[in-house]
Design an enzyme around this catalytic site. Structure first.
Site, short mmCIF file in Angstrom:
data_model
loop_
_atom_site.label_atom_id
_atom_site.label_comp_id
_atom_site.label_asym_id
_atom_site.label_seq_id
_atom_site.Cartn_x
_atom_site.Cartn_y
_atom_site.Cartn_z
N ASN A 24 -35.43 -23.57 -49.42
CA ASN A 24 -35.43 -22.17 -49.82
C ASN A 24 -36.37 -21.94 -50.99
OD1 ASN A 24 -33.08 -20.85 -48.18
ND2 ASN A 24 -32.32 -22.84 -48.84
N LYS A 65 -26.16 -19.08 -52.82
CA LYS A 65 -27.13 -19.68 -53.75
C LYS A 65 -28.51 -19.81 -53.12
CE LYS A 65 -26.93 -23.78 -51.55
NZ LYS A 65 -28.02 -24.60 -51.00
N LYS A 101 -24.40 -24.10 -44.60
CA LYS A 101 -24.24 -23.16 -45.70
C LYS A 101 -24.89 -21.84 -45.30
CE LYS A 101 -24.35 -26.91 -49.11
NZ LYS A 101 -25.07 -27.52 -50.25
N ASP A 103 -24.55 -26.28 -57.10
CA ASP A 103 -25.47 -26.14 -55.98
C ASP A 103 -26.61 -25.18 -56.34
OD1 ASP A 103 -26.32 -26.85 -53.49
OD2 ASP A 103 -24.70 -25.87 -52.39
#
Length: 346
Positions: A258, A193, A107, A246
């Site tokens: 994150n 995201k 991602k 997500d």
């Protein structure tokens, strides 16, 4: 060939998917560069470095020989970080059948060229092979998949038949897979995201509450959608698993690298110290740089991304960033997203 699957990479998510597929009866070969890690996996039947406590079925083995891992595989799962995808794909392509499904789980956005990873695949493999490419995304922590907790994800491909093939292979009673034709939206949702998760983590580290988190997530989704629309995504994708789904899990869970990195920054640590404390790749850092460039390229307003970028790379204090967001010029809510596509098309 029907039952052989290759997993390229041996991080936590790659390992969790290998376990999932191995428990379905597939012969799964995992490739890793580190000989010691490969030996450890094969000896202890567990990825003690990245997914401790999750037993590997006997059908899962690891190897440093990428040709051996890929040979006669009809499905290849790439579980390497986004910044390593091009290099690893180049290494793998000579051994990948033109009939195999190639599932990418990273991602992120390639920072240098601002390419989505399907674009990287097309550049390296050729446009004619893009029909093989499938992106898998959605709210799915490796730790929970490894514990057989109910999880839903989405797979996207320009070829519906290829997406449905991957859907069938991965589906279990605890791992539900949906299909979506919107590769652009699924890739962007899964990547962007992570920026918002860094931001919510910073807010948590500052000691702010649920109101702040909800605000960042909601307005973060708005700016993700704005950028997605001008890049050709279906806005409805961002209301699904690769978007809001997500976003929720990454912004609220302690499994999220994150969010954890953001919390350490909010508590006063430097970027380098925060990443070191997480001890794994924090995709949102590189993605923040890439998204900041994309926002300028497409003339899209992304205030949370801009403030997160300033905190990470320009020395802005987290408290000042929050104040900057709270004192922006007054605006409408729904209309600004709805008008994005109209304004872009003029």
């Amino acid at each position: 060939m029907e039952n052989k699957i290759a997993v390229i990479g041996a991080g936590s998510w790659a390992t969790a998917l290998a376990v999932l597929l191995g428990n379905k009866g597939y012969c799964v070969n995992v490739w890793a560069r580190d000989k010691l890690q490969v030996s450890d996996i094969n000896t202890f039947r567990e990825n003690r470095r990245y997914l401790p406590g999750v037993a590997l079925p006997s059908s899962v083995t690891a190897s440093v020989n990428i040709e051996e891992v890929l040979e006669n595989s009809n499905l290849i799962v790439f579980g390497v970080p986004s910044h390593a995808f091009r290099e690893t794909l180049k290494l793998s392509l000579p051994y990948i059948s033109t009939e195999a499904a190639v599932v990418n789980t990273a991602k992120g956005i390639e920072e240098d060229g601002l390419y989505r990873l399907s674009e990287v695949f097309s550049q390296e493999a050729g446009k004619e092979r893009l029909k093989q490419y499938v992106v898998l995304s959605g709210p799915s922590h490796a730790e929970e998949v490894g514990q057989y907790l109910p999880t839903t994800v989405v797979v996207a491909s320009q070829e519906l038949a290829m997406a449905e093939k991957v859907q069938e292979i991965f589906m279990t009673e605890m791992f539900r897979v949906y299909t979506n034709p919107d590769v652009i939206g699924v890739e962007l949702g899964g990547s962007l995201k992570n920026i918002i998760a860094l931001g919510t983590g910073i807010a948590d580290g500052l000691g702010f509450g649920d109101n702040t988190k909800a605000a960042l997530m909601t307005r973060g989704l708005a700016e993700i959608t704005r950028l997605g629309i001008v890049m050709g995504a279906n806005p409805l994708t961002f209301a699904g698993l690769a978007g809001v789904g997500d976003l929720i899990v990454t912004c609220t869970s302690m499994h999220s690298r994150n969010r954890r990195a953001g919390m350490e920054i909010g508590r006063g640590k430097s970027l380098e110290e925060a990443v070191a404390s997480v001890k794994m790749v924090v995709e949102g850092i590189k993605t923040t740089r890439g998204a900041h460039k994309l926002a300028k390229k497409y003339r899209v307003e992304m205030p949370i991304t801009a403030q997160t970028y300033a905190v990470l790379f320009e020395g802005l204090s987290p408290r000042t960033a929050v104040n900057n967001l709270m004192t922006r010029v007054k605006t409408h809510e729904v209309e600004e997203v709805a008008l994005t596509k109209i304004e872009w098309m003029r």
